[in-house]
Scaffold this active site. Structure first.
Site, mmCIF file in Angstrom:
data_model
loop_
_atom_site.group_PDB
_atom_site.id
_atom_site.type_symbol
_atom_site.label_atom_id
_atom_site.label_comp_id
_atom_site.label_asym_id
_atom_site.label_seq_id
_atom_site.Cartn_x
_atom_site.Cartn_y
_atom_site.Cartn_z
ATOM 1 N N SER A 290 37.065 43.738 45.303
ATOM 2 C CA SER A 290 36.343 42.818 44.421
ATOM 3 C C SER A 290 36.024 41.553 45.188
ATOM 4 O O SER A 290 36.752 41.180 46.129
ATOM 5 C CB SER A 290 37.217 42.482 43.202
ATOM 6 O OG SER A 290 36.643 41.425 42.436
ATOM 7 N N TYR B 6 45.246 40.656 38.837
ATOM 8 C CA TYR B 6 44.101 41.462 39.279
ATOM 9 C C TYR B 6 43.560 40.925 40.603
ATOM 10 O O TYR B 6 43.374 41.681 41.564
ATOM 11 C CB TYR B 6 43.002 41.436 38.219
ATOM 12 C CG TYR B 6 41.734 42.147 38.645
ATOM 13 C CD1 TYR B 6 41.582 43.514 38.432
ATOM 14 C CD2 TYR B 6 40.691 41.458 39.271
ATOM 15 C CE1 TYR B 6 40.429 44.166 38.828
ATOM 16 C CE2 TYR B 6 39.534 42.111 39.669
ATOM 17 C CZ TYR B 6 39.407 43.466 39.446
ATOM 18 O OH TYR B 6 38.265 44.111 39.850
#
Length: 256
Positions: free
Chosen positions: A138, A151
């Protein structure tokens, strides 16, 4: 990574980026295996694309991973590409003591899951021609969203792990990192229609164009993710951190 003639396993392949990767790789002439927790959703994808096959997998369960890997290798000995895509994203409040079950689940799924599955398949992959591992991280691996701290941390860890894999597997298995920006998917509630997020189809068009390059870039980076990926190198990390998180706070207030 060659574009066709592979046998590709995509985790989290029933929805979002994983499904798009599976369908687009399949359209290029690859055999595609998808994995996810819900067999019925896998079956929906397989029914729409004759030749895609789905297997249930709980990526957070070590025993499930070992059994799954053995089944896939037995049924698909031509497997030569692993795409570690499955992931969860949960919002957390760091300002008070809390139940850490969400953080535990995020680490088990996003970090330990890819590590365990790669470990379960590495002996097989190193015997296959044109083998590759694609780890989906990400933009938040490089600048964190502070409302999803675990996350962001797991994606940073997988980025680092991918760097190590790439070095030690040089000449044996090609290792590629795909780092998306904020994309309109179902990863979090309301995200699939959130303004300012990249439309999934536009993201995938750019991703597949990058995969088609020869040699394949070590990092698959669409233009929009550069704002996060290169923030530290371009000495604008603090500014980028503030901009990213201000945008997220405003979106949360507006219900978007």
């Amino acid at each position: 990574m060659k574009t066709s003639g592979n046998t590709i396993l995509v985790t989290g392949g029933a929805s979002g980026i994983g499904r798009e990767l599976a369908e687009r790789f399949y359209a290029q002439g690859n055999t595609v295996i998808i994995a996810g927790r819900r067999q019925e959703r896998l079956d929906e994808v397989a029914a729409a694309h004759e030749g895609i096959v789905g297997y249930a997998l709980d990526i957070a369960d070590p025993d499930s991973i070992d059994a799954f890997a053995a089944t896939v290798v037995r049924n698909h000995p031509e497997l030569n590409v692993l795409v570690n895509n499955a992931g969860v994203m949960m919002f957390e409040d760091l300002t008070r003591s809390r139940d850490l079950s969400d953080a535990d689940a995020t680490i088990a799924t996003n970090l330990l899951g890819p590590i365990r599955l790669t470990n379960a398949l590495i002996d097989h992959l190193t015997t296959r021609p044109d083998a590759a591992i694609v780890n989906v991280t990400s933009g938040l691996a490089f600048v964190p969203l502070v409302s999803t701290p675990t996350y962001s941390a797991t994606k940073a860890a997988i980025h680092s792990y991918t760097v190590s894999l790439r070095d030690v597997l040089k000449g044996k298995v090609e290792v590629i990192e795909l780092a998306p920006p904020a994309v309109q998917t179902e990863l979090t509630p309301g995200q699939s229609t959130r303004a300012g997020y990249m439309p999934l189809n536009d993201f995938m068009d750019e991703v597949m164009a990058l995969f088609s390059q020869q040699p394949t870039p070590a990092e698959i980076l669409v233009e929009k993710v550069g704002f996060l990926r290169f923030a530290e190198a371009e000495k604008r990390f603090d500014e980028t951190l503030a901009t990213l998180n201000d945008f997220a706070r405003q979106a949360q207030k507006s219900g978007n």
